[in-house]
Scaffold this motif. Structure first.
Motif, PDB file in Angstrom:
ATOM      1  N   THR A 349       0.813  -1.223   0.000  1.00 52.15           N
ATOM      2  CA  THR A 349       0.000   0.000   0.000  1.00 52.15           C
ATOM      3  C   THR A 349       0.845   1.273   0.000  1.00 52.15           C
ATOM      4  O   THR A 349       0.296   2.376   0.049  1.00 52.15           O
ATOM      5  CB  THR A 349      -0.920   0.024   1.232  1.00 52.15           C
ATOM      6  OG1 THR A 349      -0.133  -0.129   2.424  1.00 52.15           O
ATOM      7  CG2 THR A 349      -1.935  -1.103   1.159  1.00 52.15           C
ATOM      8  N   GLN A 350       2.156   1.135  -0.054  1.00 53.35           N
ATOM      9  CA  GLN A 350       3.023   2.309  -0.060  1.00 53.35           C
ATOM     10  C   GLN A 350       3.035   2.955  -1.436  1.00 53.35           C
ATOM     11  O   GLN A 350       3.121   2.275  -2.460  1.00 53.35           O
ATOM     12  CB  GLN A 350       4.441   1.908   0.347  1.00 53.35           C
ATOM     13  CG  GLN A 350       5.410   3.080   0.438  1.00 53.35           C
ATOM     14  CD  GLN A 350       6.710   2.676   1.127  1.00 53.35           C
ATOM     15  OE1 GLN A 350       6.695   2.034   2.177  1.00 53.35           O
ATOM     16  NE2 GLN A 350       7.843   3.052   0.538  1.00 53.35           N
ATOM     17  N   LEU A 351       2.943   4.277  -1.472  1.00 50.68           N
ATOM     18  CA  LEU A 351       2.945   5.031  -2.721  1.00 50.68           C
ATOM     19  C   LEU A 351       4.364   5.479  -3.061  1.00 50.68           C
ATOM     20  O   LEU A 351       5.306   5.192  -2.323  1.00 50.68           O
ATOM     21  CB  LEU A 351       1.983   6.214  -2.601  1.00 50.68           C
ATOM     22  CG  LEU A 351       0.528   5.825  -2.337  1.00 50.68           C
ATOM     23  CD1 LEU A 351      -0.304   7.050  -1.969  1.00 50.68           C
ATOM     24  CD2 LEU A 351      -0.072   5.114  -3.541  1.00 50.68           C
ATOM     25  N   GLY A 352       4.509   6.195  -4.165  1.00 53.33           N
ATOM     26  CA  GLY A 352       5.831   6.582  -4.632  1.00 53.33           C
ATOM     27  C   GLY A 352       6.038   8.084  -4.653  1.00 53.33           C
ATOM     28  O   GLY A 352       5.266   8.852  -4.072  1.00 53.33           O
ATOM     29  N   GLY A 353       7.066   8.510  -5.358  1.00 51.55           N
ATOM     30  CA  GLY A 353       7.372   9.930  -5.440  1.00 51.55           C
ATOM     31  C   GLY A 353       8.550  10.200  -6.357  1.00 51.55           C
ATOM     32  O   GLY A 353       9.089   9.276  -6.984  1.00 51.55           O
ATOM     33  N   LEU A 354       8.949  11.460  -6.404  1.00 52.44           N
ATOM     34  CA  LEU A 354      10.031  11.860  -7.312  1.00 52.44           C
ATOM     35  C   LEU A 354      10.737  13.081  -6.736  1.00 52.44           C
ATOM     36  O   LEU A 354      10.095  13.966  -6.156  1.00 52.44           O
ATOM     37  CB  LEU A 354       9.451  12.166  -8.695  1.00 52.44           C
ATOM     38  CG  LEU A 354      10.427  12.481  -9.828  1.00 52.44           C
ATOM     39  CD1 LEU A 354       9.886  11.951 -11.152  1.00 52.44           C
ATOM     40  CD2 LEU A 354      10.645  13.991  -9.953  1.00 52.44           C
ATOM     41  N   LEU A 355      12.048  13.115  -6.898  1.00 47.95           N
ATOM     42  CA  LEU A 355      12.853  14.221  -6.384  1.00 47.95           C
ATOM     43  C   LEU A 355      13.937  14.579  -7.389  1.00 47.95           C
ATOM     44  O   LEU A 355      14.623  13.701  -7.912  1.00 47.95           O
ATOM     45  CB  LEU A 355      13.501  13.822  -5.053  1.00 47.95           C
ATOM     46  CG  LEU A 355      14.456  14.823  -4.394  1.00 47.95           C
ATOM     47  CD1 LEU A 355      13.707  16.080  -3.947  1.00 47.95           C
ATOM     48  CD2 LEU A 355      15.161  14.177  -3.205  1.00 47.95           C
ATOM     49  N   VAL A 356      14.070  15.893  -7.669  1.00 47.12           N
ATOM     50  CA  VAL A 356      15.148  16.389  -8.512  1.00 47.12           C
ATOM     51  C   VAL A 356      15.962  17.387  -7.695  1.00 47.12           C
ATOM     52  O   VAL A 356      15.391  18.285  -7.051  1.00 47.12           O
ATOM     53  CB  VAL A 356      14.622  17.076  -9.791  1.00 47.12           C
ATOM     54  CG1 VAL A 356      15.791  17.569 -10.649  1.00 47.12           C
ATOM     55  CG2 VAL A 356      13.736  16.134 -10.594  1.00 47.12           C
ATOM     56  N   VAL A 357      17.278  17.230  -7.720  1.00 47.35           N
ATOM     57  CA  VAL A 357      18.176  18.055  -6.900  1.00 47.35           C
ATOM     58  C   VAL A 357      19.302  18.594  -7.773  1.00 47.35           C
ATOM     59  O   VAL A 357      19.798  17.898  -8.671  1.00 47.35           O
ATOM     60  CB  VAL A 357      18.756  17.216  -5.735  1.00 47.35           C
ATOM     61  CG1 VAL A 357      19.900  17.942  -5.044  1.00 47.35           C
ATOM     62  CG2 VAL A 357      17.672  16.879  -4.730  1.00 47.35           C
TER      63      VAL A 357
END
Length: 390
Positions: A349-357
């Protein structure tokens, strides 16, 4: 093909009816509970935006969207300039977590490289770019390998990778909450070149695994419905999430795949359907492909009356998701499903994401946490909001 179109229209009508019924029940319940009308209006506006394919809320700091869950920020940072657009998500509930930058949250967090089987510390990974193609780094926090969100992140990344490189993103870490073999199976099925699966070809994408999903939770992704309930089956929790429990944007995101969008395109969808048809996945009649080259000759959705000229045609994304469900998730469940220890850790049930640095300064350029199933980051937004390569 047109029989399939008619069947999907019937299905979408039933889905919309169910959503309206749920919305009416929710409205009555919140009215009885004393929820203010402006809160309801904000939720309705946000859901409608997701159904049309918009993944961020209006850029208005004076009138934030109001929902019971905390907020996460999609931030664009350039030198001397910081702009934030709030995007609602149930992912961050800890005051300490929400007060830290993403690099601080990820400090000391490791995942495993599929290529080398060595640990990769994520804050160092983001700030140590040596690529000649750009000084920005991206992490995609995928979900378990058979999940809609993981599949769509891989499909979108495959299509947008050249454009991401053009804006200076020289390193991409794709994290999947699965074992190494499942990760390799998934990216191979979706034709995404990675360092662990492509011999002799230089690629920007590094395949990483985090079977228990610890990195995503450190980043602050959503953990779904009743994450602390150890008695309830994770599959029952997932079923509840399909109706928006603990993942408010699920139904709007799914319905958006049926109704399309006349204004904002998602060209990755056509590319992903073509990949599926080349691999003989069903439905396999949406496109006509050249028999020798495999290139797209005709997109039959563009031939639909009245709506064929839309930027994103009705039923197009729904067809891709049906293809993903039938011939990726279900057919390959044994290879892609999470192990028991991963189920116990909550990855189902865990969702995701995105990161730009920015690798040099450490500034966050874009941050996204999925607010529902199928509600993944819009890469068109990433390209528009991340500053161009210098």
């Amino acid at each position: 093909f047109f029989f399939n179109i008619r069947m999907r229209i019937v299905t979408s009508t039933l889905t919309l009816s169910a959503l309206c019924s749920q919305a009416s029940a929710f409205s009555i319940g919140t009215r009885n509970a004393g929820v203010a009308p402006d809160t309801m209006n904000s939720r309705t506006t946000s859901a409608f935006s997701f159904a049309l394919g918009s993944t961020t809320s209006p850029d208005n700091d004076d009138v934030p969207l109001k929902i019971p869950e905390p907020e996460a920020a999609v931030a664009v940072v350039t030198e001397g300039d910081t702009r934030e657009t709030t995007a609602e998500t149930p992912s961050v509930s800890d005051d300490e977590v929400s007060s830290l930058s993403s690099l601080q949250r990820l400090s000391g967090t490791t995942v495993t490289s599929v290529l080398t089987n060595e640990p990769v510390e994520l804050s160092s990974y983001l700030t140590s770019s040596t690529s000649n193609t750009g000084a920005k780094s991206m992490l995609v926090f995928g979900t378990y390998a058979a999940d809609f969100n993981a599949i769509e992140y891989v499909q979108r990344l495959r299509y947008y990778l050249p454009q991401l490189q053009q804006i200076g993103i020289g390193k991409v870490g794709l994290i999947l909450n699965c074992e190494a073999e499942a990760a390799k199976v998934l990216v191979d099925m979706l034709d995404l070149d990675t360092d662990a699966t492509t011999d002799g070809i230089s690629t920007t994408v590094e395949l990483l695994v985090d079977p228990l999903g610890k990195a995503g939770r450190k980043f602050g992704v959503g953990t779904g419905w009743r994450p602390d309930d150890e008695e309830m089956s994770p599959y029952l929790k997932l079923f509840g999430m399909l109706f928006g429990l603990g993942a408010w944007a699920t139904l709007p995101a799914v319905i958006g795949g049926y109704i399309g969008n006349p204004f904002f395109g998602q060209p990755w969808i056509e590319d992903a359907i073509a990949v599926g048809q080349r691999k003989d996945r069903w439905p396999n009649t949406a496109l006509e492909l050249d028999e020798e080259s495999g290139e797209i000759k005709v997109n039959k959705f563009k031939e639909l009356p009245y709506v064929g000229g839309w930027e994103r045609r009705p039923l197009e994304l729904a067809t891709l998701r049906l293809q993903n469900m039938m011939d990726i998730s279900i057919k390959n469940w044994k290879e892609l499903a999470p192990a028991q220890n991963a189920l116990d850790a909550g990855v189902l049930t865990q969702l995701g994401g995105l990161l730009v640095v920015d690798s040099k300064s450490g500034n966050e350029l874009f941050r996204w946490r999925d607010p529902g199933i199928c509600a993944v980051a819009n890469f068109e937004d990433v390209i528009k909001k991340v500053p161009l390569k210098e």
